[in-house]
Design a protein around this motif. Structure first.
Motif, mmCIF file in Angstrom:
data_model
loop_
_atom_site.group_PDB
_atom_site.id
_atom_site.type_symbol
_atom_site.label_atom_id
_atom_site.label_comp_id
_atom_site.label_asym_id
_atom_site.label_seq_id
_atom_site.Cartn_x
_atom_site.Cartn_y
_atom_site.Cartn_z
ATOM 1 N N LEU A 50 0.827 -1.214 0.000
ATOM 2 C CA LEU A 50 0.000 0.000 0.000
ATOM 3 C C LEU A 50 0.857 1.258 0.000
ATOM 4 O O LEU A 50 0.494 2.255 -0.630
ATOM 5 C CB LEU A 50 -0.963 -0.009 1.178
ATOM 6 C CG LEU A 50 -2.021 -1.116 1.131
ATOM 7 C CD1 LEU A 50 -2.899 -1.066 2.379
ATOM 8 C CD2 LEU A 50 -2.861 -1.038 -0.125
ATOM 9 N N ASP A 51 2.002 1.231 0.681
ATOM 10 C CA ASP A 51 2.933 2.369 0.629
ATOM 11 C C ASP A 51 3.466 2.555 -0.781
ATOM 12 O O ASP A 51 3.586 3.682 -1.266
ATOM 13 C CB ASP A 51 4.107 2.158 1.588
ATOM 14 C CG ASP A 51 3.696 2.248 3.053
ATOM 15 O OD1 ASP A 51 2.706 2.944 3.351
ATOM 16 O OD2 ASP A 51 4.372 1.621 3.891
ATOM 17 N N THR A 52 3.790 1.439 -1.440
ATOM 18 C CA THR A 52 4.289 1.491 -2.814
ATOM 19 C C THR A 52 3.240 2.102 -3.737
ATOM 20 O O THR A 52 3.548 2.962 -4.564
ATOM 21 C CB THR A 52 4.682 0.081 -3.293
ATOM 22 O OG1 THR A 52 5.689 -0.437 -2.420
ATOM 23 C CG2 THR A 52 5.193 0.095 -4.715
ATOM 24 N N VAL A 53 1.996 1.683 -3.587
ATOM 25 C CA VAL A 53 0.897 2.223 -4.401
ATOM 26 C C VAL A 53 0.746 3.721 -4.155
ATOM 27 O O VAL A 53 0.619 4.511 -5.092
ATOM 28 C CB VAL A 53 -0.423 1.474 -4.097
ATOM 29 C CG1 VAL A 53 -1.619 2.208 -4.679
ATOM 30 C CG2 VAL A 53 -0.363 0.057 -4.610
ATOM 31 N N GLU A 54 0.795 4.132 -2.895
ATOM 32 C CA GLU A 54 0.640 5.548 -2.552
ATOM 33 C C GLU A 54 1.754 6.391 -3.167
ATOM 34 O O GLU A 54 1.500 7.456 -3.738
ATOM 35 C CB GLU A 54 0.634 5.712 -1.035
ATOM 36 C CG GLU A 54 0.351 7.118 -0.575
ATOM 37 C CD GLU A 54 0.263 7.224 0.937
ATOM 38 O OE1 GLU A 54 0.605 8.301 1.449
ATOM 39 O OE2 GLU A 54 -0.137 6.249 1.587
ATOM 40 N N LYS A 55 2.987 5.907 -3.088
ATOM 41 C CA LYS A 55 4.115 6.643 -3.668
ATOM 42 C C LYS A 55 4.009 6.735 -5.188
ATOM 43 O O LYS A 55 4.257 7.787 -5.777
ATOM 44 C CB LYS A 55 5.429 5.980 -3.278
ATOM 45 C CG LYS A 55 5.783 6.186 -1.830
ATOM 46 C CD LYS A 55 7.043 5.429 -1.461
ATOM 47 C CE LYS A 55 7.304 5.539 0.031
ATOM 48 N NZ LYS A 55 8.452 4.735 0.451
ATOM 49 N N ARG A 56 3.625 5.641 -5.828
ATOM 50 C CA ARG A 56 3.474 5.661 -7.289
ATOM 51 C C ARG A 56 2.361 6.593 -7.712
ATOM 52 O O ARG A 56 2.498 7.343 -8.683
ATOM 53 C CB ARG A 56 3.219 4.251 -7.815
ATOM 54 C CG ARG A 56 4.439 3.370 -7.762
ATOM 55 C CD ARG A 56 4.125 1.985 -8.241
ATOM 56 N NE ARG A 56 5.289 1.127 -8.159
ATOM 57 C CZ ARG A 56 5.248 -0.185 -8.206
ATOM 58 N NH1 ARG A 56 4.095 -0.814 -8.363
ATOM 59 N NH2 ARG A 56 6.351 -0.892 -8.101
ATOM 60 N N ASN A 57 1.239 6.558 -6.997
ATOM 61 C CA ASN A 57 0.125 7.441 -7.336
ATOM 62 C C ASN A 57 0.510 8.905 -7.177
ATOM 63 O O ASN A 57 0.147 9.742 -8.009
ATOM 64 C CB ASN A 57 -1.103 7.122 -6.486
ATOM 65 C CG ASN A 57 -1.800 5.856 -6.932
ATOM 66 O OD1 ASN A 57 -1.567 5.352 -8.020
ATOM 67 N ND2 ASN A 57 -2.652 5.328 -6.058
ATOM 68 N N ALA A 58 1.251 9.234 -6.122
ATOM 69 C CA ALA A 58 1.693 10.615 -5.917
ATOM 70 C C ALA A 58 2.617 11.057 -7.056
ATOM 71 O O ALA A 58 2.500 12.182 -7.556
ATOM 72 C CB ALA A 58 2.396 10.747 -4.570
ATOM 73 N N GLU A 63 3.249 14.131 -12.092
ATOM 74 C CA GLU A 63 3.552 14.146 -13.527
ATOM 75 C C GLU A 63 2.358 14.671 -14.325
ATOM 76 O O GLU A 63 2.517 15.449 -15.264
ATOM 77 C CB GLU A 63 3.952 12.760 -14.012
ATOM 78 C CG GLU A 63 4.274 12.680 -15.475
ATOM 79 C CD GLU A 63 5.432 13.575 -15.906
ATOM 80 O OE1 GLU A 63 5.451 13.992 -17.084
ATOM 81 O OE2 GLU A 63 6.313 13.869 -15.078
ATOM 82 N N ASP A 64 1.146 14.244 -13.951
ATOM 83 C CA ASP A 64 -0.057 14.758 -14.616
ATOM 84 C C ASP A 64 -0.162 16.272 -14.451
ATOM 85 O O ASP A 64 -0.507 16.989 -15.398
ATOM 86 C CB ASP A 64 -1.313 14.091 -14.052
ATOM 87 C CG ASP A 64 -1.497 12.666 -14.529
ATOM 88 O OD1 ASP A 64 -0.799 12.244 -15.475
ATOM 89 O OD2 ASP A 64 -2.346 11.958 -13.929
ATOM 90 N N ALA A 65 0.122 16.757 -13.242
ATOM 91 C CA ALA A 65 0.051 18.196 -12.991
ATOM 92 C C ALA A 65 1.064 18.940 -13.861
ATOM 93 O O ALA A 65 0.743 19.978 -14.444
ATOM 94 C CB ALA A 65 0.294 18.489 -11.511
ATOM 95 N N ARG A 66 2.295 18.419 -13.958
ATOM 96 C CA ARG A 66 3.306 19.046 -14.821
ATOM 97 C C ARG A 66 2.846 19.021 -16.275
ATOM 98 O O ARG A 66 2.981 20.008 -16.992
ATOM 99 C CB ARG A 66 4.648 18.318 -14.677
ATOM 100 C CG ARG A 66 5.420 18.699 -13.444
ATOM 101 C CD ARG A 66 6.836 18.157 -13.454
ATOM 102 N NE ARG A 66 6.894 16.703 -13.447
ATOM 103 C CZ ARG A 66 6.804 15.943 -12.359
ATOM 104 N NH1 ARG A 66 6.645 16.511 -11.171
ATOM 105 N NH2 ARG A 66 6.870 14.637 -12.428
ATOM 106 N N TRP A 67 2.312 17.896 -16.703
ATOM 107 C CA TRP A 67 1.853 17.760 -18.086
ATOM 108 C C TRP A 67 0.753 18.775 -18.399
ATOM 109 O O TRP A 67 0.700 19.334 -19.501
ATOM 110 C CB TRP A 67 1.349 16.342 -18.307
ATOM 111 C CG TRP A 67 0.802 16.102 -19.682
ATOM 112 C CD1 TRP A 67 -0.502 16.129 -20.075
ATOM 113 C CD2 TRP A 67 1.559 15.792 -20.862
ATOM 114 N NE1 TRP A 67 -0.622 15.853 -21.412
ATOM 115 C CE2 TRP A 67 0.653 15.657 -21.926
ATOM 116 C CE3 TRP A 67 2.902 15.634 -21.127
ATOM 117 C CZ2 TRP A 67 1.043 15.360 -23.215
ATOM 118 C CZ3 TRP A 67 3.298 15.335 -22.408
ATOM 119 C CH2 TRP A 67 2.372 15.203 -23.441
#
Length: 72
Positions: A50-58, A63-67
């Motif tokens: 779940l920590d891995t998922v949270e970090k990847r989602n962040a 990246e979406d925000a930059r895009w």
């Protein structure tokens, strides 16, 4: 056979994080695929799923925000 990266890759081992039971499971006792994350190489990696998922989602959200030009 088509591999989409979401399957266990034909591995007979591995560890999974069960979203239904909040515990590590192996293929021998794993819940159906829609309830698990993995496979992971170790129990410790599965426990951190779940920590891995949270970090990847962040990272993906940033990246979406930059895009989209939303970065200050």
């Amino acid at each position: 056979m088509h591999s989409d990266g979401m399957s266990d890759g034909g591995r007979s081992g591995g560890y999974f994080w069960c979203l239904r039971h909040s515990r590590v499971e192996t293929l021998a006792d794993a819940c159906p695929m829609q309830y698990r994350l993995g496979p992971y190489d170790s129990v410790a990696d599965a426990e951190r799923a779940l920590d891995t998922v949270e970090k990847r989602n962040a990272a993906w959200d940033a990246e979406d925000a930059r895009w989209n030009g939303e970065e200050p």
